[in-house]
Design a protein around this motif. Sequence first.
Motif, short mmCIF file in Angstrom:
data_model
loop_
_atom_site.label_atom_id
_atom_site.label_comp_id
_atom_site.label_asym_id
_atom_site.label_seq_id
_atom_site.Cartn_x
_atom_site.Cartn_y
_atom_site.Cartn_z
N GLU A 75 0.84 -1.20 0.00
CA GLU A 75 0.00 0.00 0.00
C GLU A 75 0.88 1.26 0.00
OE1 GLU A 75 -3.69 2.00 2.49
OE2 GLU A 75 -2.41 0.55 3.50
N ILE A 79 1.12 4.19 -2.97
CA ILE A 79 0.85 5.61 -2.70
C ILE A 79 2.09 6.45 -3.01
CG2 ILE A 79 0.25 7.29 -0.93
CD1 ILE A 79 -1.36 4.99 0.45
N LYS A 82 2.36 6.91 -6.64
CA LYS A 82 1.29 7.82 -7.08
C LYS A 82 1.69 9.27 -6.83
CE LYS A 82 -3.49 9.05 -5.89
NZ LYS A 82 -4.67 8.65 -5.12
N ASN A 117 -1.01 6.46 8.30
CA ASN A 117 -2.13 7.41 8.23
C ASN A 117 -1.81 8.60 7.33
OD1 ASN A 117 -3.67 5.82 9.92
ND2 ASN A 117 -3.08 6.93 11.76
N ARG A 120 -2.01 7.44 3.74
CA ARG A 120 -3.41 7.20 3.36
C ARG A 120 -4.13 8.53 3.12
NH1 ARG A 120 -4.59 2.18 7.51
NH2 ARG A 120 -3.69 0.58 6.14
N MET A 121 -3.81 9.54 3.92
CA MET A 121 -4.41 10.85 3.71
C MET A 121 -3.91 11.46 2.40
SD MET A 121 -4.72 14.14 6.21
CE MET A 121 -5.68 13.18 7.34
N ASP A 123 -2.96 9.85 -0.13
CA ASP A 123 -3.57 9.09 -1.21
C ASP A 123 -4.90 9.73 -1.62
OD1 ASP A 123 -3.83 6.96 -3.06
OD2 ASP A 123 -4.87 5.69 -1.60
N ARG A 124 -5.62 10.26 -0.65
CA ARG A 124 -6.91 10.92 -0.91
C ARG A 124 -6.73 12.37 -1.34
NH1 ARG A 124 -8.89 7.88 3.96
NH2 ARG A 124 -10.10 6.17 3.09
N HIS A 125 -5.65 12.99 -0.88
CA HIS A 125 -5.39 14.40 -1.18
C HIS A 125 -3.95 14.58 -1.65
CE1 HIS A 125 -9.22 15.38 0.69
NE2 HIS A 125 -8.88 14.58 1.67
N GLU A 128 -1.67 17.81 -1.50
CA GLU A 128 -1.09 18.30 -0.24
C GLU A 128 0.37 17.90 -0.03
OE1 GLU A 128 -2.60 20.46 1.64
OE2 GLU A 128 -4.47 20.36 0.51
#
Length: 135
Positions: A75, A79, A82, A117, A120-121, A123-125, A128
Amino acid sequence: MGLECISCGSAQGMTRFENERHGVTFRDLRTEVDGLSGVRCADCGEIEFDAESAARYAEAGDALVLQARRAVGEELRRIRKKLGLNQAQASALTGGGHNAFSRYETGKVIPAPAVVNLFRMLDRHPEEVGVLKRA
C-alpha cells in the motif's frame, strides 16, 4: 484432578483436549489451525497448548504478521509512486532514516501508524504533498 488453572486458580484443574481447531487473528486477518491439543480450564476457558501445538499456533500467528506487513508495504509503495516520490524523499517526508521506506515496502519493518495514516491521507489528497515538502 489436573493442574490448577494459572489464570483463575480453579481447583477443578485443567482437562485435556485433543485435535481441536482454533482461530488465530492479527488485525483484520484470521486463519484456522487444525489438530491442536493441550489442556483447558472448565471454569474460565483458559487454554494451554502442548509444545507441538503451541509451535504450530505461533507459526500461524507469525505468518499473519508477515502477511500484514507485506500488505502495508504494498500500500505504501503504491501511494509513494502515485505521489511521484522516491524512497529517500518519502523517508525524508516522514522523518525516517534514509532507507526506512525500503524496509517498510519490503515488510521487514512495520511503520508507525502515523506514517501509514499520513500516506493514506495523501492518497486521498495528493495535492497536499507539496505543502509537506515545503515545511
